[in-house]
Design an enzyme around this catalytic site. Structure first.
Site, PDB file in Angstrom:
ATOM      1  N   GLY A 105      11.143  -7.411  -7.647  1.00 43.76           N
ATOM      2  CA  GLY A 105      10.233  -8.416  -7.098  1.00 43.76           C
ATOM      3  C   GLY A 105       9.071  -8.760  -8.024  1.00 43.76           C
ATOM      4  O   GLY A 105       8.359  -9.736  -7.801  1.00 43.76           O
ATOM      5  N   SER A 113       7.082  -3.812 -15.030  1.00 46.70           N
ATOM      6  CA  SER A 113       8.469  -4.285 -14.927  1.00 46.70           C
ATOM      7  C   SER A 113       8.755  -5.452 -15.867  1.00 46.70           C
ATOM      8  O   SER A 113       9.906  -5.859 -16.001  1.00 46.70           O
ATOM      9  CB  SER A 113       8.775  -4.696 -13.483  1.00 46.70           C
ATOM     10  N   CYS A 169       3.787  -7.438   2.563  1.00 45.99           N
ATOM     11  CA  CYS A 169       3.898  -8.662   1.749  1.00 45.99           C
ATOM     12  C   CYS A 169       5.371  -9.050   1.615  1.00 45.99           C
ATOM     13  O   CYS A 169       6.165  -8.290   1.063  1.00 45.99           O
ATOM     14  CB  CYS A 169       3.275  -8.403   0.380  1.00 45.99           C
ATOM     15  N   TYR A 469       0.880   1.784  -5.711  1.00 45.28           N
ATOM     16  CA  TYR A 469      -0.337   1.111  -6.166  1.00 45.28           C
ATOM     17  C   TYR A 469      -0.602   1.560  -7.604  1.00 45.28           C
ATOM     18  O   TYR A 469      -1.639   2.139  -7.918  1.00 45.28           O
ATOM     19  CB  TYR A 469      -1.512   1.447  -5.249  1.00 45.28           C
TER      20      TYR A 469
HETATM   21  C1  LIG Z   1       0.616  -8.408  -2.617  1.00 47.55           C
HETATM   22  C2  LIG Z   1       1.165  -7.016  -2.607  1.00 47.55           C
HETATM   23  C3  LIG Z   1       1.312  -6.354  -1.401  1.00 47.55           C
HETATM   24  C4  LIG Z   1       1.826  -5.060  -1.354  1.00 47.55           C
HETATM   25  N1  LIG Z   1       1.959  -4.438  -0.147  1.00 47.55           N
HETATM   26  C5  LIG Z   1       2.489  -3.189  -0.109  1.00 47.55           C
HETATM   27  C6  LIG Z   1       2.675  -2.514   1.127  1.00 47.55           C
HETATM   28  O1  LIG Z   1       2.359  -3.039   2.196  1.00 47.55           O
HETATM   29  N2  LIG Z   1       3.220  -1.270   1.110  1.00 47.55           N
HETATM   30  C7  LIG Z   1       3.592  -0.662  -0.072  1.00 47.55           C
HETATM   31  O2  LIG Z   1       4.117   0.458  -0.028  1.00 47.55           O
HETATM   32  N3  LIG Z   1       3.396  -1.278  -1.246  1.00 47.55           N
HETATM   33  C8  LIG Z   1       2.866  -2.517  -1.289  1.00 47.55           C
HETATM   34  N4  LIG Z   1       2.699  -3.124  -2.486  1.00 47.55           N
HETATM   35  C9  LIG Z   1       3.094  -2.424  -3.713  1.00 47.55           C
HETATM   36  C10 LIG Z   1       4.571  -2.626  -3.985  1.00 47.55           C
HETATM   37  O3  LIG Z   1       5.335  -1.885  -3.074  1.00 47.55           O
HETATM   38  C11 LIG Z   1       4.880  -2.127  -5.400  1.00 47.55           C
HETATM   39  O4  LIG Z   1       4.186  -2.922  -6.331  1.00 47.55           O
HETATM   40  C12 LIG Z   1       6.386  -2.167  -5.686  1.00 47.55           C
HETATM   41  O5  LIG Z   1       6.654  -1.366  -6.798  1.00 47.55           O
HETATM   42  C13 LIG Z   1       6.863  -3.578  -5.933  1.00 47.55           C
HETATM   43  O6  LIG Z   1       8.235  -3.625  -6.052  1.00 47.55           O
HETATM   44  P1  LIG Z   1       8.878  -4.895  -6.802  1.00 47.55           P
HETATM   45  O7  LIG Z   1      10.338  -4.706  -6.876  1.00 47.55           O
HETATM   46  O8  LIG Z   1       8.349  -6.150  -6.187  1.00 47.55           O
HETATM   47  O9  LIG Z   1       8.162  -4.783  -8.219  1.00 47.55           O
HETATM   48  P2  LIG Z   1       8.650  -4.694  -9.741  1.00 47.55           P
HETATM   49  O10 LIG Z   1       7.438  -5.063 -10.511  1.00 47.55           O
HETATM   50  O11 LIG Z   1       9.881  -5.469  -9.969  1.00 47.55           O
HETATM   51  O12 LIG Z   1       8.967  -3.155  -9.919  1.00 47.55           O
HETATM   52  C14 LIG Z   1       8.025  -2.140  -9.713  1.00 47.55           C
HETATM   53  C15 LIG Z   1       8.487  -0.854 -10.428  1.00 47.55           C
HETATM   54  O13 LIG Z   1       9.787  -0.487  -9.969  1.00 47.55           O
HETATM   55  C16 LIG Z   1      10.734  -0.562 -11.035  1.00 47.55           C
HETATM   56  N5  LIG Z   1      11.949  -1.213 -10.525  1.00 47.55           N
HETATM   57  C17 LIG Z   1      12.038  -2.450  -9.977  1.00 47.55           C
HETATM   58  N6  LIG Z   1      13.296  -2.700  -9.609  1.00 47.55           N
HETATM   59  C18 LIG Z   1      14.026  -1.611  -9.923  1.00 47.55           C
HETATM   60  C19 LIG Z   1      15.408  -1.295  -9.790  1.00 47.55           C
HETATM   61  N7  LIG Z   1      16.278  -2.151  -9.260  1.00 47.55           N
HETATM   62  N8  LIG Z   1      15.820  -0.084 -10.237  1.00 47.55           N
HETATM   63  C20 LIG Z   1      14.941   0.796 -10.788  1.00 47.55           C
HETATM   64  N9  LIG Z   1      13.635   0.548 -10.936  1.00 47.55           N
HETATM   65  C21 LIG Z   1      13.170  -0.656 -10.509  1.00 47.55           C
HETATM   66  C22 LIG Z   1      10.065  -1.410 -12.095  1.00 47.55           C
HETATM   67  O14 LIG Z   1      10.585  -1.156 -13.371  1.00 47.55           O
HETATM   68  C23 LIG Z   1       8.624  -1.019 -11.936  1.00 47.55           C
HETATM   69  O15 LIG Z   1       8.390   0.229 -12.550  1.00 47.55           O
HETATM   70  C24 LIG Z   1       2.183  -4.418  -2.558  1.00 47.55           C
HETATM   71  C25 LIG Z   1       2.017  -5.074  -3.758  1.00 47.55           C
HETATM   72  C26 LIG Z   1       1.515  -6.351  -3.809  1.00 47.55           C
HETATM   73  C27 LIG Z   1       1.320  -7.040  -5.127  1.00 47.55           C
END
Ligand SMILES: Cc1cc2nc3c(=O)[nH]c(=O)nc-3n(C[C@H](O)[C@H](O)[C@H](O)COP(=O)(O)OP(=O)(O)OC[C@H]3O[C@@H](n4cnc5c(N)ncnc54)[C@H](O)[C@@H]3O)c2cc1C
Ligand SMILES: *[C@@H]1O[C@H](CO)[C@@H](O)[C@H](O)[C@H]1NC(C)=O
Ligand SMILES: *[C@@H]1O[C@H](CO)[C@@H](O)[C@H](O)[C@H]1NC(C)=O
Ligand SMILES: *[C@@H]1O[C@H](CO)[C@@H](O)[C@H](O)[C@H]1NC(C)=O
Ligand SMILES: *[C@@H]1O[C@H](CO)[C@@H](O)[C@H](O)[C@H]1NC(C)=O
Ligand SMILES: *[C@@H]1O[C@H](CO)[C@@H](O)[C@H](O)[C@H]1NC(C)=O
Ligand SMILES: *[C@@H]1O[C@H](CO)[C@@H](O)[C@H](O)[C@H]1NC(C)=O
Length: 529
Positions: A105, A113, A169, A469
């Site tokens: 995401g 990421s 989110c 976070y």
């Molecule tokens: C606006 C906002 C609201 C949020 N609200 C919450 C909340 O309510 N609760 C909560 O717990 N967190 C919350 N978060 C934090 C969020 O859960 C983390 O930032 C999470 O890591 C995002 O996942 P992503 O896949 O979108 O991010 P990415 O940036 O794609 O990945 C995050 C990390 O995971 C790794 N990763 C991603 N995909 C994979 C995969 N397929 N296999 C292995 N590793 C992978 C990436 O390399 C990176 O290290 C929020 C963040 C934001 C910006």
């Protein structure tokens, strides 16, 4: 072979770009040789010279701090559309000594990421968005690039009495979110996302596809909160749905300092972790206009989620937390899926299809930090926190109550160690837009100063932090080298003693440390003391 050629060229100090060019070409030629020919990979590859490169890169950059002219860009983006593309990317990157950054995401707080200080490839998972809900098994398979909004939508599409405990989110990806723990407003009743996952499919460091049975319980444990990016590429998760009533009650009430917010927050700290498990009340301190022109004050929002109707909620609040002064008119009974829109702050009446939207741009710069609180913060401490907030300027906080199901699970049940005995999790967040003309370094430093000032009220030795976070301030490595001593610093903050078990799993499944980044898990920490 390629690695050593690259290294020699580097030593005789021909430009790094020349080295990258040949390594990259060879990497790209390697890819199709590991892909099933009925699923060609050519269209998944985006090189900087391709017109699609910039928009593909930007589509999942969720923080403008990491979209500046000096932010390092990938050598290429592989936007996989088939599992074999993921396998090929891992195998070829490994054999070419290239680093990969896995993105689902794109919400990583520090952009890990999609940025790195060494030459890297983005393995982009946004096409992996299939969700199969199995209502009769009360379960679902969710691909790693699916968003929380898409997952919530599909669950509600199949059942009005099921939900899944995860974040607020809707555009957060399940790949990063679940592997970092995943919490939301159902946490006090059902625990974290990882407490409700019973299988996963991954690509490991050797390019093999494994599931829970074939990867073993140790690795499956590590993936549920230890961060996916240290262990493999998550393709999909199998989640267990939870049962919720057809109607839930939500509310959002604001109290300024002048209206006694400090006393109410003080009381909230005592009661929120002890309330009925059906009730979750988030505290959100924000900066608001004061009564006099130009003056700022703090307005604290109390945002509630109750797994039941208003008639049961009001007496409960009246008994345990009358200081809040919650009225029937503040409460709204909605379906669970409608509650997800309420929590994401969409205007009332927004159609639920909005959960399926994937905005491909972002307007915000942001920096976040986290803390854990075990002991009630005295009123003088709360007042000091409000003062710090006003000094930072554009910012908000969130206090998320623990207790309930969170207290029932052992610290070692998953890598996520903050269980019994924690009152609440704090998020600090400063956000601004281009037009605000804010100096990034200055603004981030203001938040760091605030974090230093609040230390007396937070967990100590270590000062704990929440992996989702992500915060590089609490200790980080250069992106091409995992230093054991440094990794122990952030490792103990995120995982406490679970860090050591994570390093053992890592040593078994990725001894060469192929999957690494600034805060990854090193393969076995030598000195366990
Ligand atoms: C606006 C906002 C609201 C949020 N609200 C919450 C909340 O309510 N609760 C909560 O717990 N967190 C919350 N978060 C934090 C969020 O859960 C983390 O930032 C999470 O890591 C995002 O996942 P992503 O896949 O979108 O991010 P990415 O940036 O794609 O990945 C995050 C990390 O995971 C790794 N990763 C991603 N995909 C994979 C995969 N397929 N296999 C292995 N590793 C992978 C990436 O390399 C990176 O290290 C929020 C963040 C934001 C910006
Ligand atoms: C290639 O993919 C096709 C269709 O997806 C499948 O039938 C075939 O078995 C695959 N071949 C190999 C070698 O995996
Ligand atoms: C975002 O999508 C819109 C239309 O869907 C498109 O016009 C725009 O160019 C895209 N922006 C980026 C940065 O990809
Ligand atoms: C489920 O989704 C389908 C397709 O999007 C839609 O036509 C249908 O109305 C939805 N059903 C419910 C109960 O939401
Ligand atoms: C706060 O005051 C400023 C002007 O001082 C105004 O522009 C802004 O809209 C106000 N914000 C709110 C939420 O009322
Ligand atoms: C709260 O409880 C008190 C007595 O304990 C009662 O007098 C009052 O009416 C109750 N208020 C509500 C809103 O239920
Ligand atoms: C890491 O990269 C930097 C610069 O790119 C280089 O100077 C350093 O030698 C590298 N370290 C290792 C351990 O490869």
């Amino acid at each position: 072979m390629k690695v050593s050629i690259c290294f020699i060229i580097f030593i005789i100090s021909v430009s790094l770009a020349a080295c990258d060019d040949s390594t990259l070409e060879s990497f790209l030629q390697c890819l199709p040789t590991h892909v099933n020919s009925s699923n060609p990979i050519a269209k998944a590859i985006h090189k900087p010279s391709d017109p699609s490169f910039q928009s593909t890169l930007e589509a999942y950059v969720k923080n403008l701090r990491f979209l500046t002219p000096t932010t390092p860009k990938p050598l290429a983006i592989i936007a996989a559309t088939h599992e074999s593309h993921v396998q090929a990317t891992v195998i070829c990157a490994k054999s070419h000594g290239l680093q990969i950054r896995i993105r689902s995401g794109g919400h990583d707080f520090e952009g890990l990421s999609y940025t790195s200080k060494v030459p890297f490839i983005i393995l982009d998972m946004f096409n992996f968005r299939k969700i199969v809900v199995q209502p009769y098994q009360e379960a679902a398979w969710v691909e790693a690039g699916a968003t929380l909004g898409e997952l919530y939508y599909q669950i509600a599409n199949q059942s009005s009495i099921h939900a899944f405990p995860a974040g607020i989110c809707p555009t957060v990806g399940t790949g990063g979110h679940f592997s970092g723990g995943g919490y939301g407003n159902l946490m006090r009743k059902f625990g974290l996302s990882v407490d409700n996952i019973d299988d996963a499919r991954i690509v490991d460091a050797n390019g093999r596809i494994l599931d829970r049975r074939t990867m073993g319980e140790d690795l499956f444990w590590a993936l549920r909160g230890g961060g996916g990016a240290s262990f493999g590429v998550i393709l999909s998760w199998r989640i267990k749905l939870v049962r919720i009533p057809e109607k839930v009650t939500v509310f959002r009430v604001g109290r300024t300092l002048e209206q006694g917010a400090t006393d109410i927050v003080y009381r909230w700290q005592e009661v929120a972790p002890e309330l009925d498990n059906d009730l979750f009340i988030r505290v959100m301190p924000t900066i608001a206009n004061g009564t006099r022109k130009g003056e700022k004050t703090i307005q604290v929002l109390f945002i509630g989620m109750f797994l039941g109707k208003t008639d049961r909620l009001l007496p409960l609040i009246n008994k345990s937390f009358p200081e809040l002064g919650l009225q029937r008119k503040d409460c709204e009974e909605v379906s669970w899926i409608e509650s997800t829109l309420f929590w994401a702050e969409f205007p009332k009446g927004t159609p639920i299809d909005v959960l399926l939207q994937r905005p491909n741009t972002t307007l915000f710069f942001s920096k976040g930090k986290s803390d854990y609180v075990k002991d009630v913060i005295p009123k003088s401490g709360l007042e000091a926190i409000w003062k710090s907030m006003l000094k930072v300027g554009r910012m908000f906080m969130q206090f998320n109550p623990y207790g309930g199901r969170m207290s029932e699970l052992a610290e070692t049940s998953s890598p996520f160690p903050h269980r019994a005995g924690y009152r609440f999790l704090i998020l600090y967040s400063t956000d601004w837009e281009e037009k605000d003309g804010i100096d990034t370094e200055k603004q981030v430093n203001l938040l760091r100063e605030m974090y230093d000032a609040t230390a007396p009220y937070m967990t100590k030795e270590p000062r704990e932090a929440f992996l989702n976070y992500r915060d590089l301030d609490i200790g980080s490595n250069p992106s091409n080298h995992t230093d054991f001593k440094t990794s122990k610093v952030y490792g103990l903050k995120y995982f406490k003693k679970n860090f050591f078990r994570l390093t053992e799993v890592k040593a078994r499944v990725d001894p060469d440390n192929f999957f690494n980044h600034e805060q990854s898990i090193p393969p076995r920490y030598a000195n366990h003391n």
